[in-house]
Design a protein around this motif. Structure first.
Motif, PDB file in Angstrom:
ATOM      1  N   TYR A 367       0.555  -1.036  -0.018  1.00 25.52           N
ATOM      2  CA  TYR A 367       0.125  -0.147  -0.378  1.00 25.52           C
ATOM      3  C   TYR A 367       0.828   1.355  -0.115  1.00 25.52           C
ATOM      4  CZ  TYR A 367       0.589   2.048   5.069  1.00 25.52           C
ATOM      5  OH  TYR A 367       0.505   2.197   6.184  1.00 25.52           O
ATOM      6  N   LEU A 398     -11.882   4.304  -3.234  1.00 28.29           N
ATOM      7  CA  LEU A 398     -11.053   3.008  -2.749  1.00 28.29           C
ATOM      8  C   LEU A 398     -10.754   2.485  -2.115  1.00 28.29           C
ATOM      9  CD1 LEU A 398      -9.387   4.159  -6.513  1.00 28.29           C
ATOM     10  CD2 LEU A 398     -11.800   2.273  -6.370  1.00 28.29           C
ATOM     11  N   GLY A 399     -10.367   3.264  -0.973  1.00 28.85           N
ATOM     12  CA  GLY A 399      -9.649   2.417   0.078  1.00 28.85           C
ATOM     13  C   GLY A 399     -10.845   2.034   0.999  1.00 28.85           C
ATOM     14  N   GLY A 402     -11.336  -1.396   0.279  1.00 30.14           N
ATOM     15  CA  GLY A 402     -10.162  -2.107  -0.003  1.00 30.14           C
ATOM     16  C   GLY A 402     -10.295  -2.989   1.781  1.00 30.14           C
ATOM     17  N   MET A 405     -12.599  -5.777   1.795  1.00 36.82           N
ATOM     18  CA  MET A 405     -11.946  -7.101   1.003  1.00 36.82           C
ATOM     19  C   MET A 405     -10.971  -7.730   2.061  1.00 36.82           C
ATOM     20  SD  MET A 405     -10.475  -5.861  -2.194  1.00 36.82           S
ATOM     21  CE  MET A 405     -10.230  -7.756  -2.448  1.00 36.82           C
ATOM     22  N   LEU A 415      -5.368 -10.777  -1.046  1.00 35.14           N
ATOM     23  CA  LEU A 415      -5.879  -8.868   0.399  1.00 35.14           C
ATOM     24  C   LEU A 415      -4.606  -8.445  -0.571  1.00 35.14           C
ATOM     25  CD1 LEU A 415      -5.331 -10.604   3.643  1.00 35.14           C
ATOM     26  CD2 LEU A 415      -7.820  -9.470   2.525  1.00 35.14           C
ATOM     27  N   VAL A 417      -4.714  -7.317  -3.730  1.00 39.12           N
ATOM     28  CA  VAL A 417      -6.210  -6.405  -4.465  1.00 39.12           C
ATOM     29  C   VAL A 417      -6.282  -5.467  -3.326  1.00 39.12           C
ATOM     30  CG1 VAL A 417      -7.367  -6.557  -6.022  1.00 39.12           C
ATOM     31  CG2 VAL A 417      -5.648  -8.153  -5.870  1.00 39.12           C
ATOM     32  N   ALA A 418      -6.587  -5.507  -2.243  1.00 37.48           N
ATOM     33  CA  ALA A 418      -7.406  -4.782  -1.331  1.00 37.48           C
ATOM     34  C   ALA A 418      -6.091  -3.662  -1.057  1.00 37.48           C
ATOM     35  CB  ALA A 418      -7.301  -5.449   0.001  1.00 37.48           C
ATOM     36  N   GLU A 419      -4.469  -3.711  -1.250  1.00 31.01           N
ATOM     37  CA  GLU A 419      -4.032  -2.678  -0.725  1.00 31.01           C
ATOM     38  C   GLU A 419      -3.329  -1.846  -1.503  1.00 31.01           C
ATOM     39  OE1 GLU A 419      -2.771  -2.020   2.354  1.00 31.01           O
ATOM     40  OE2 GLU A 419      -2.701  -3.818   3.613  1.00 31.01           O
ATOM     41  N   ILE A 420      -4.128  -2.032  -2.853  1.00 35.96           N
ATOM     42  CA  ILE A 420      -3.718  -1.221  -3.922  1.00 35.96           C
ATOM     43  C   ILE A 420      -5.006   0.002  -3.329  1.00 35.96           C
ATOM     44  CG2 ILE A 420      -4.719  -0.907  -6.478  1.00 35.96           C
ATOM     45  CD1 ILE A 420      -3.890  -3.856  -6.719  1.00 35.96           C
ATOM     46  N   GLY A 421      -6.565  -0.647  -3.603  1.00 38.84           N
ATOM     47  CA  GLY A 421      -6.736   0.479  -2.697  1.00 38.84           C
ATOM     48  C   GLY A 421      -6.987   1.605  -1.854  1.00 38.84           C
ATOM     49  N   ILE A 422      -6.536   0.756  -1.247  1.00 40.00           N
ATOM     50  CA  ILE A 422      -6.232   1.490   0.627  1.00 40.00           C
ATOM     51  C   ILE A 422      -4.372   2.277  -0.130  1.00 40.00           C
ATOM     52  CG2 ILE A 422      -4.536   1.582   2.667  1.00 40.00           C
ATOM     53  CD1 ILE A 422      -6.291  -1.466   3.250  1.00 40.00           C
TER      54      ILE A 422
END
Length: 505
Positions: A367, A398-399, A402, A405, A415, A417-422
């Protein structure tokens, strides 16, 4: 060039922007080591899951106290090192010492107490350095470079956080032991803190050596900045206030204190009540001093500036409140959530727990790496297309996805992928609010306003540290996964609140 000839700050090129913010690279290494590893350190030294919020309260509390004071002082400082740089150096020295001593906690008679004390020293020192860096960009750059200046700073924050977060994982892959006896810290953690302390100090020293601050006379000569601010006006306005608001704050504090026993809340909630009452008493003292005509004291100046914040700052405050609530939930709970739900262990001496804790370092690296890239590539493009305010709302949304997720996903790889939004949200949180403020606040008081703005970062963290533990123990005992749902909701509210900021610009 004479001072009288200056009509605008010189435009900074690549190396100017680089040097101005490189010190933040080191500061963020310190914050990343703290954020990714302190829950691990505390649990290793014997802290229970329920103890973590109280132990973590050091971080926001020191920021609450330190940043307004440092902001006020740095606005009024000018010596051989300059205006902000003396605070860069002081904070870096003490932060490096805290990072040196933290891994030695198991050697002391009360290791958990010593680690908590070192966290206080570390966070206070990082705040001493960090707060002037926020104002430093506004000091050194012309208005049309504020966005790029804070984006470069955010990129260094992301890069520093990547380095700090990846240290334990990288050292393990280099053959350093990642497992230790019960109550002892692994070598990966110890060496990470020591390397991080050296990197922090050297990075801050780079900015100190390679930059030259504008003198007060030079700042006053720049277009649009000539004596535009009456520094004592907020104190005069404070003198006209009654003591009613102070009494309300004290009463709220007492109610919270009494509610701890009445509602069987966790004892750390007492801190929240004490802080509310303390602010009421301090504001009463500030009003009393202002009524006596004492317009130059620090207490009345800080309270007066807080009471007289510009409207844009007030609206951004609500956004910050919910944004940082989500972030603090993440920093406290990601390790317990990932180790328990993804790696299946709560035993801090087990290989599974330590593998999970190291994976958290990888997640935090992702992230922060995403934030570094987004700050320079995505945010400028979105800002040009949609404007700063809408860009910030999009990124916060977007966060929120994340965090959601984390609530539903049990696969370590997904997970990522979740860190991309975060990471995108983190980049925006570190850049957009400050770019908006720097372009809409008087430069002569940029330090104090940036310090006061930190209150809306600190207060939600204090609430999370004091209230979240009681709430989780009441509703979901032993189930930290639910904290991620709270984080997703908080960031969603922040995204909606951002849209109100446009009306104040």
């Amino acid at each position: 060039m004479t001072t009288a000839a200056l009509i605008e700050k010189p435009r900074q090129g690549f190396w100017g922007l680089f040097n101005i913010s490189f010190g933040f690279f080191g500061i963020q290494i310190g914050f990343a080591l703290q954020n990714a590893n302190m829950s691990r350190v505390f649990q290793t030294l014997g802290a229970s899951m329920d103890d973590l919020p109280a132990l973590w309260v050091a971080a926001p509390l020191t920021g609450l106290i330190v940043q307004p004071i440092i902001g006020h002082l740095s606005d009024k400082t000018w010596n051989r090192l300059g205006r902000r740089r003396p605070y860069f150096l002081t904070g870096a020295i003490f932060a490096a010492l805290a990072l040196l001593l933290m891994p030695l906690s198991p050697s002391f008679g009360a290791p958990l107490l010593f680690a908590a004390a070192m966290l206080w020293v570390l966070d206070a020192s990082l705040n001493v350095s960090m707060e002037p860096f926020r104002a430093f960009v506004g000091d050194m750059l012309r208005t049309d470079q504020h966005s790029v200046g804070y984006s470069v700073q955010t990129a260094f924050i992301g890069a520093g956080a990547v380095v700090g977060s990846i240290f334990p994982w990288l050292l393990e892959h280099l053959g350093i032991s990642n497992v230790a006896a019960p109550g002892a810290l692994p070598d990966t953690v110890r060496f990470s803190f020591w390397f991080g302390g050296a990197a922090l100090f050297l990075a801050v020293l780079w900015t100190i050596v390679t930059t030259r601050e504008y003198s007060p006379e030079e700042q006053a000569s720049f277009a649009g900045e000539a004596a535009a601010v009456d520094s004592v006006q907020p104190v005069r306005a404070l003198a006209s206030k009654s003591y009613l608001s102070s009494a309300v704050w004290v009463a709220l504090g007492l109610i919270v204190v009494l509610a701890v026993d009445a509602l069987a809340l966790e004892k750390e909630v007492l801190l929240l009540g004490a802080l509310l009452a303390a602010y009421g008493l301090l504001s009463a003292a500030a009003i009393a001093l202002a009524k006596k005509g004492r317009t130059t004291n620090m207490l009345s100046s800080i309270v007066g500036d807080f009471a007289g914040m510009p409207d844009v700052m007030k609206r951004l405050a609500l956004v910050q409140f919910f944004s940082w609530s989500a972030l603090f939930i993440m920093w406290i709970n990601t390790t317990p959530v990932v180790t328990q739900y993804v790696f299946g262990s709560t035993d801090t001496a087990s290989a599974a727990y330590n593998d999970g804790a190291n994976w958290v370092n990888v997640l935090f690296t992702v992230y922060n790496g995403v934030a570094a890239v987004a700050a320079l590539a995505l945010l400028p493009w979105l800002s040009r297309r949609f404007g700063q305010v809408v860009t910030h709302a999009i990124c916060l949304a977007l966060g929120a996805v994340g965090f959601l997720m984390f609530f539903v996903v049990r696969d370590a790889q997904i997970l990522l992928v979740a860190e991309i939004g975060i990471g995108i949200a983190w980049a925006s949180i570190l850049a957009m609010p400050y770019a908006i403020l720097a372009s809409n606040l008087p430069q002569a008081k940029l330090g104090i306003y940036m310090g006061l703005f930190n209150i809306f970062i600190v207060v939600p963290q204090l609430l999370v540290a004091t209230v979240m533990g009681s709430l989780m123990k009441l509703l979901f005992p032993g189930e930290p996964i639910w904290t991620m749902l709270f984080a997703a909701g908080a960031l969603g509210v922040a995204a909606l609140a951002t849209l109100r900021v446009r009306q104040a610009i």
